[in-house]
Design a protein around this motif. Structure first.
Motif, PDB file in Angstrom:
ATOM      1  N   LEU A   9      68.218  57.200  -5.846  1.00 37.38           N
ATOM      2  CA  LEU A   9      68.224  57.771  -7.189  1.00 37.38           C
ATOM      3  C   LEU A   9      69.591  58.279  -7.650  1.00 37.38           C
ATOM      4  O   LEU A   9      69.840  58.371  -8.844  1.00 37.38           O
ATOM      5  CB  LEU A   9      67.182  58.897  -7.269  1.00 37.38           C
ATOM      6  CG  LEU A   9      66.344  58.872  -8.527  1.00 37.38           C
ATOM      7  CD1 LEU A   9      65.582  57.581  -8.697  1.00 37.38           C
ATOM      8  CD2 LEU A   9      65.396  60.055  -8.558  1.00 37.38           C
ATOM      9  N   LEU A  14      71.617  59.051 -14.587  1.00 38.87           N
ATOM     10  CA  LEU A  14      71.072  60.415 -14.555  1.00 38.87           C
ATOM     11  C   LEU A  14      70.881  61.002 -15.950  1.00 38.87           C
ATOM     12  O   LEU A  14      70.252  62.040 -16.102  1.00 38.87           O
ATOM     13  CB  LEU A  14      71.964  61.324 -13.692  1.00 38.87           C
ATOM     14  CG  LEU A  14      72.076  60.908 -12.217  1.00 38.87           C
ATOM     15  CD1 LEU A  14      73.008  61.854 -11.454  1.00 38.87           C
ATOM     16  CD2 LEU A  14      70.714  60.874 -11.534  1.00 38.87           C
ATOM     17  N   ILE A  17      66.817  59.988 -16.444  1.00 39.46           N
ATOM     18  CA  ILE A  17      66.232  59.856 -15.121  1.00 39.46           C
ATOM     19  C   ILE A  17      64.743  59.490 -15.170  1.00 39.46           C
ATOM     20  O   ILE A  17      64.278  58.691 -14.367  1.00 39.46           O
ATOM     21  CB  ILE A  17      66.502  61.139 -14.282  1.00 39.46           C
ATOM     22  CG1 ILE A  17      66.210  60.916 -12.809  1.00 39.46           C
ATOM     23  CG2 ILE A  17      65.801  62.356 -14.799  1.00 39.46           C
ATOM     24  CD1 ILE A  17      67.242  60.090 -12.112  1.00 39.46           C
ATOM     25  N   SER A  20      64.414  55.856 -15.745  1.00 40.44           N
ATOM     26  CA  SER A  20      64.754  55.103 -14.519  1.00 40.44           C
ATOM     27  C   SER A  20      63.587  55.131 -13.543  1.00 40.44           C
ATOM     28  O   SER A  20      63.254  54.109 -12.932  1.00 40.44           O
ATOM     29  CB  SER A  20      65.983  55.703 -13.840  1.00 40.44           C
ATOM     30  OG  SER A  20      67.080  55.679 -14.694  1.00 40.44           O
TER      31      SER A  20
END
Ligand code: DX5
Ligand code: ZN
Length: 220
Positions: A9, A14, A17, A20
């Motif tokens: 991760l 970021l 997030i 993602s």
């Protein structure tokens, strides 16, 4: 043993997030790999406990937390993990690593033991009964984008042999660092089971993560 992928991760975007994580769910990732660093055990600081707990709230994918922190036992209770998650600590980070592994297992979480590239495999030998996973670092921990260390294949194969001989044929070996499709394939043949995918294979600008994950699996 089934071959599994764990998405790193710290290599994700970021700034978005949760998007993602949703994409990684769609890509069928088996674990989410979260690198916790303290700027002392390794010369970098990335994700922390609050991120681990936040991610735990938004996904059902099991977490694979990699602590690169001195005396990690101090922080184990800061994370809300369950029986499907793995909490991995480094042999080199803790004089009383046996106690720390026991602490993790007593919490009902799977315990992983990580070894830096230069750390002899024998350091694991008397601890395997307290472990659910062995993490063989294939780069020096701390940063994405590094090159596989020269002994990675030999060490992975030796780890598989040692675990088998000690009666742990069902214990998975994870490899972390520069796991490109090519390196993943080589290490899979040496007995690696869980592959941490970062910038070398999964997080590639302009490329769909589901496609990259499928390609990686197909190439194993
Ligand atoms: C190391 C981390 C990541 C990972 C990134 O502990 O888990 O840095 O190695 O993957 P690569 O090496 O492909 O950038
Ligand atoms: Zn890691």
């Amino acid at each position: 043993m089934k071959k599994l992928i764990s998405a790193s991760l710290m290599c994700a975007d970021l700034t978005k997030i949760s998007e993602s994580v949703a994409q990684l769910e769609a890509a069928g990732t088996d674990y989410l790999h979260l690198d916790i660093m303290d700027g002392s055990f390794v010369p970098n600081i990335t994700l922390g406990f609050d991120i681990v707990n936040a991610i735990k709230e938004i996904t059902d994918i099991p977490l694979d937390v990699h602590m690169m922190v001195n005396e990690p036992g101090r922080f184990i209770d800061r994370m809300n993990l369950d029986k499907n998650d793995i909490l991995c600590v480094h042999y080199e980070s803790d004089i009383h690593i046996h106690r720390t592994l026991s602490q993790i297992k007593n919490k009902g979480v799977k315990a992983g033991l990580a070894l830096n590239p230069q750390t002899p495999l024998e350091c694991m030998e008397y601890l395997t009964d307290y472990m659910d996973m062995a993490l063989i670092m294939t780069v020096s921990p701390g940063f994405a984008g590094q090159k596989l260390f020269a002994g990675a294949e030999r060490k992975t194969a030796a780890a598989r042999k040692m675990l088998d001989e000690l009666g742990h044929a069902d214990m998975p070996i994870e490899v972390d660092g520069n796991i490109s499709p090519e390196n993943g394939r080589k290490l899979s043949r040496c007995g690696a089971d869980i592959f941490v995918l970062g910038t070398s294979s999964l997080f590639i600008k302009g490329k769909d993560m589901a496609e990259s994950a499928a390609e990686f699996r197909a190439n194993l």
